[in-house]
Structure formats: C-alpha cells, structure tokens
Design an enzyme around this catalytic site. Structure first.
Site, PDB file in Angstrom:
ATOM      1  CG  HIS A  74      -0.280  -0.262   2.516  1.00 56.04           C
ATOM      2  ND1 HIS A  74      -0.105  -1.531   3.020  1.00 56.04           N
ATOM      3  CD2 HIS A  74       0.253   0.576   3.432  1.00 56.04           C
ATOM      4  CE1 HIS A  74       0.512  -1.465   4.181  1.00 56.04           C
ATOM      5  NE2 HIS A  74       0.745  -0.201   4.455  1.00 56.04           N
ATOM      6  CG  HIS A  97      -2.338   2.641   7.742  1.00 58.55           C
ATOM      7  ND1 HIS A  97      -3.159   1.984   6.854  1.00 58.55           N
ATOM      8  CD2 HIS A  97      -1.281   1.811   7.945  1.00 58.55           C
ATOM      9  CE1 HIS A  97      -2.645   0.822   6.533  1.00 58.55           C
ATOM     10  NE2 HIS A  97      -1.503   0.685   7.177  1.00 58.55           N
ATOM     11  CG  HIS A 127      -5.936 -35.794   6.399  1.00 51.76           C
ATOM     12  ND1 HIS A 127      -6.328 -35.228   7.589  1.00 51.76           N
ATOM     13  CD2 HIS A 127      -4.581 -35.808   6.431  1.00 51.76           C
ATOM     14  CE1 HIS A 127      -5.275 -34.938   8.320  1.00 51.76           C
ATOM     15  NE2 HIS A 127      -4.193 -35.268   7.634  1.00 51.76           N
ATOM     16  CD  GLU A 175       0.786 -27.342   4.625  1.00 51.79           C
ATOM     17  OE1 GLU A 175       0.738 -28.577   4.782  1.00 51.79           O
ATOM     18  OE2 GLU A 175       0.824 -26.539   5.585  1.00 51.79           O
ATOM     19  CB  SER A 223       3.080 -38.654   1.708  1.00 55.47           C
ATOM     20  OG  SER A 223       3.156 -39.409   2.899  1.00 55.47           O
ATOM     21  N   PRO A 245      -1.072  -8.444  -0.399  1.00 61.14           N
ATOM     22  CG  PRO A 245      -1.792 -10.418  -1.365  1.00 61.14           C
ATOM     23  CD  PRO A 245      -1.036  -9.172  -1.674  1.00 61.14           C
TER      24      PRO A 245
END
Length: 634
Positions: A40, A234, A444, A382, A355, A89
C-alpha cells in the site's frame, strides 16, 4: 543479455517501456532485488523508480491508481518497470523474498567459479507491522533463519500504527527477540531521518553472511503532517488542508505539485552512471566466464531463458510395462526423469516428501551447509512454501515446485492466487486427491478443492487419470511459463491406460479428449477426471451391454480444454449429444458441460473414515451408478 534474462521480461508489461531506460540495471539478471512488502506504500516505490530512471514519467505518477496506468494501487509485477513482484497481501513480500535469497545462493553454488561471481546479489526490502503480524511471515522468517540466508536484508518500518489504531491494541510482542529466536541478526536505527545510521546498518548487515538481517527503524507515519502518528494517516488521504500544512513545514511551496527539487535530480543523475558501469562489468565478466567455462555458460543462459521442452513419448515410455500405479507414484517417477534433464528444477514438500513422491533422488538437499542441493525442506509451512516457490520463480534461473496434500492447498491458496495474478511458473504437486484417501477421514479428504482451484483466473489444474496423463501434466507444467500449474494426484493405484496410449498422447495436452469413442453413433458422452475415468470406462461397458452406445472423454484440465478452438471442443463434446460427468468432488461447475446437475455424479458433503474403496462405494462413486445416472437422464 537483455532478451536472455528470465528475470526481467518486458513482454509481460501491459505498456512497453521505452528501450532507452536511463538505468540499465532494470535489464540485468545480477542486480539486487527490492521488495516493498507493504504494497500500500506503492507511491513511494513509483516515485523512486521515476527518479532512478526506470521509464516512468511524472504524468504516469499523476495517474496513480487510475484505469490503465502503470502506477496501480499496489505494485504489480509486469505492469511497472522495476517492480520485482506484486505485493499487497501482507506477509507475502517478505516471504517471497526468502525465495529470492534461496535462488541466489542455489544458483551461485552451481555457476560461480573463482574470479567469476556471476550470481552475486542481495535481496533488500521494507516490511511493516502488518507484515510481521501475518502468520505467513513467521513461517518464512523461521525457515530463512534456519537456512542462514545472509544476503536477505529487511528494513522494518516500525511506526506502531495500523488502520484500527496503535499496535498496542493487538501487537505488543517483542519483535527483536522473536527474530533473534529465528536466528536473524537484528539491528536498530533510532529514526528514519538518520540516513547515515541507516546506511551504516545496511553495511553492518552485509557483514553477517550467516544470518538474514532485520533492521528495525523507528518511523512516524504521516511524518511532518498534522496527522503524524495517527491511524488516519494510514487509511485516509491527507486532504488538501493537511497537505498544504505538510509542505509548509517542509519549506516547500504549497501551491506546487509533483515538483522534484534540483538537488534531488542531481543526486540521482550522479548515481546512475555507477549502475550502468556495474552492468557492463558484469556482462564483460560473463563473456570471460563463457570463454573459460563454455558448457556452464550455456547451461546458465538456458536456465535464465526459461525455454524448456520435454519429449512426451520418452516420459510415457516410463510406464509401458506398468499395469497400475498411483498418479502420485507416477509423478515421482516422472520427476526423477525430469531432474536428469532439467538441472534448474528445484523444490520440495511441506514435510510430506515421501508421501508426495517429490524427493529428487540425485539432487541432494539444500541447507545452510550445502547450497548445491535442489531438494528443499519447507517444513510444515504450506502458506510460506507457496510464497517461497513464487519467489524462486520470480527470481529466474529455476523451475520451482512445492508439494502437499490437496486438502491443504487451502493453506496456500493466497500464494497460488498471487502466482496466477503475476503469471509466473510456480508448480504445485497436490496428492491424496479425493475421498479415496480413506482412513484419514474427512479432515484429509478434499471435496471442494479441485473445483475451487479451477475458479482462479490464469491458473491451470490437472487431475490426471493415470500415469500417462500425469506425464503429460508434467510436460505442460514445465513448458507453461505464464501461470501456475497444479497437479492433483491420487494416493491409490490406478490402471495405466497403455491400451489407449495413442489417444492420451494426442489428446491429454489439449485438456480434454475422446479416450474411448462410441462404437457407433454415441447416445451420450461421459466426461471424467482422475480416478473416475476408470468408472466411466466401466459404465461404458455396462451401457454397451444394454445397447446404449456412449463415448468416454477424459478431461484432465478444464482450463487447457477451454483454450482449444471451438471446432475441437465441439468434436469432443458434440452439441446435440447429452453429456454427463463424474468426479469425486463437488458437482458445482460441471453443468457448463452437462446443462443439468442431474447429469453429474459427485459428492457434495464431507467424507468419512474407512478404507478408500469402501468410502467410494458408500458415496455412490461406482461404474454401476454412473451407468444408472445415464439411463435415468437420457
């Protein structure tokens, strides 16, 4: 070198910048990167890019936040020259910078030789209170400290103000102690007006080659204005009255706007020749490097170009003797082959490598002590992983991937969205793709994830039916440079479609294709994806036994299929033939092809814990039920 550098791609710009940019460093790979994580504050960045000769004009600064301008409300990669990544973000800029820093060290380990530091630059940035509140920043900062990324230097705009008030209401932690605990070097500058102190802190940060650095700078929002240190500075414009007062306090003419003092122009003009000299010296070094190491320089320039092709037939041959394999396993086999062919491939998993089948066996592990490895341990992070993968892609010179279970793609969905917005080559391997995961239960078992990923513009989702389509999906991901690709892969074994190899080879990369045509005139078309293609083939046989001839269409990627010509799409899905669909996920979205929700078999509730085959049967995902749906709705 200009057109060979993957880092800066002028063709991505919505408006092409002039060819005679005054600051050559906009064009070269080895320049320092800068990240404005609190996006911003973009007006500051645009003003600096204008002063530094990056091709922006005063008129474009006046078009701030207006339609079609190169000065949008938040920095956008590919829109404004000199913007290294899109930010907005909060926390993402800080986190993508970790990817930049990893890429710099990884490439340096591969290509640098004595007297030839062809990859040798810093990643700098500004971070804010809001950035440091976001969880993704903590994820990435923790990993950066573990990896000892000493060329990562952030200045913390410590103004103690957010939109709702002072940081006392929600952010009273000891940031310095937290970052020291992350194994960062933390330095302090008492005031943003102490430029000498800030410059000294940067030099001090550069001395520590084993720790990333956070330079805490006490600042005052709305400095010099009547709204200084106020939350209103702001979230709101200063307003005409406050703006005049601010100019008067600074000793400027309050009636003049967009004025650059002569001494500021002179200062920047004196700096620009050094930028040009640095680039010229690097290019001259690269020529000498090429003479000394011709094979390395070819690899280096090829990696920077990002132009890679993969032979599909050779990947399909990996499975010519296979009868069945989980698509996650097939992906792992393809990845081993790609790692041999593509030395720039780099990535890892959110602590699920075994996995996800994403460990490249011959590539070693990247760490603080070994920068040459291309396997990355992201840890259980993640969201941070997604942002770091984006940073690796933006830096250039690498083809990055990150992996987790499909259901946990929700943790990094903002990063996938940003990759799509920026149009960058981030690859995400998402395994355990349906309720067939089984015993782990509904927490899951992804239900809505595949369709929700398809909603993201400029994003490509593949859900392959077998090993052959998985190989095609990887080929697409490697060659597609203008947006992210997700590979949604099964845990359970699926039959390899070797009997249909010619159809797969010809059609999988078109996103949807006739896998098994009707023997005569089709009375219906069955569309399926992933593990449900097997069910569609079973239903085709059952219906044939009752005199109902149908064709089976495999659609591994809706997005790729939609990019085909209307004539091709009509050949696969004839307009006047009833179309049905089956997928182990939400049915919403399939009506675009079927015209009715009654012609879609899926699951619109959460799953259950039981063996995968049992769960699939209890939720009606069987070949028999596909056939019954067709008969009931023809």
């Amino acid at each position: 070198m200009y057109r060979r550098c993957a880092f800066w791609q002028p063709t991505k710009l919505k408006r092409r910048t002039p060819a005679i940019l005054a600051c050559p460093s906009v064009r070269w790979f080895n320049r320092d990167r800068f990240i404005l994580s609190p996006g911003h504050g973009s007006a500051l960045l645009y003003a600096m890019l204008y002063l530094a000769g990056y091709g922006l004009t005063l008129d474009e600064l006046k078009e701030f936040r207006q339609w079609g301008s190169r000065t949008p409300g938040h920095p956008e990669y590919g829109v404004t020259p000199g913007v290294d990544l899109s930010t907005g973000p909060l926390g993402h800029g800080l986190s993508m910078g970790v990817g930049f820093a990893i890429a710099e060290t990884m490439l340096a380990a591969k290509y640098n030789k004595p007297d030839f530091p062809v990859v040798d630059h810093y990643t700098y940035g500004i971070v804010s209170d809001g950035d440091l509140m976001e969880g993704v920043a903590s994820e990435a900062a923790s990993l950066a400290g573990t990896l000892g990324l000493g060329k990562l230097i952030y200045m913390y705009d410590d103004n103690k103000i957010t939109i709702e008030g002072t940081t006392d209401i929600a952010f009273t932690e000891d940031v310095e102690t937290r970052f020291r605990a992350y194994h960062w070097q933390v330095l302090r500058v008492g005031s943003s007006e102490d430029l000498d102190g800030l410059a000294a802190a940067v030099e001090e940060a550069k001395k520590d080659t084993e720790h990333p650095s956070l330079i805490m700078v006490r600042t005052h929002i709305g400095f010099g204005s009547p709204k200084q240190d106020s939350p209103s500075a702001h979230g709101e414009p200063l307003g005409e009255e406050a703006l005049r007062a601010t100019k008067e306090k600074a000793g400027w003419d309050p009636d003049k706007t967009f004025v650059v003092p002569p001494e500021v122009k002179v200062y920047f003009e004196e700096k620009l020749p050094a930028c040009a000299k640095a680039e010229v010296e690097w290019e001259e070094m690269l020529k000498r490097y090429g003479a000394a190491y011709p094979e390395l320089v070819r690899d280096f320039l090829s990696a920077l170009s990002g132009n890679r092709t993969v032979d599909l037939a050779s990947l399909l041959d990996l499975f010519k003797e296979k009868e069945a394999i989980a698509t996650r396993g097939a992906s792992g086999d393809v990845l081993q082959k790609l790692a041999e062919l593509l030395p720039e491939l780099a990535g890892g998993s959110a602590d699920l490598g075994p996995s996800n089948k994403t460990v490249m066996k011959a590539c070693g592990y990247y760490s603080k002590d070994d920068r040459a490895g291309h396997n990355l341990h992201f840890g259980v992070r993640e969201h941070g992983m997604g942002c770091i993968v984006n940073g690796l892609a933006l830096h250039g010179g690498l083809i990055p991937f990150g992996a987790t279970f499909l259901v946990f793609s929700d943790f990094m969905r903002p990063a996938i969205r940003m990759a799509a917005l920026m149009g960058i080559q981030s690859i995400f391997v998402l395994t355990h793709d349906s309720i067939a995961v089984g015993e782990d239960g509904p927490t899951h078992q992804p239900i809505e994830q595949v369709m929700s990923l398809r909603l993201i513009p400029n994003n490509t989702v593949f859900r392959p039916a077998d090993a052959l389509e998985t190989a095609a999906a990887w080929k697409y991901a490697i060659e597609h440079k203008d947006g992210p690709t997700e590979l949604c892969l099964s845990r359970q074994n699926l039959p390899v479609l070797n009997a249909y190899r010619a159809a797969v080879e010809a059609g999988a990369l078109k996103g949807g294709y006739v896998l098994s045509p009707a023997k005569d005139l089709a009375k219906a078309v069955l569309i399926a994806t992933g593990s449900e293609v097997k069910l569609a083939l079973e239903a085709q046989q059952l219906l044939a036994g009752e005199g109902i001839d149908v064709s089976v269409v495999s659609m591994p990627s809706m997005e790729v299929f939609e990019a085909q010509s209307d004539a091709y799409k009509d050949s696969v899905l004839p307009k006047y033939v009833p179309t049905f669909a089956v997928e182990a996920g939400v049915t919403l979205g399939w009506a675009r092809y079927t015209g009715s929700g009654k012609r879609v078999l899926g699951i619109n509730r959460f799953g259950a814990s039981a063996p995968g085959s049992v769960v699939m049967e209890h939720f009606g995902l069987t070949g028999k039920n596909v056939a019954e749906m067709v008969k009931a709705n023809l």
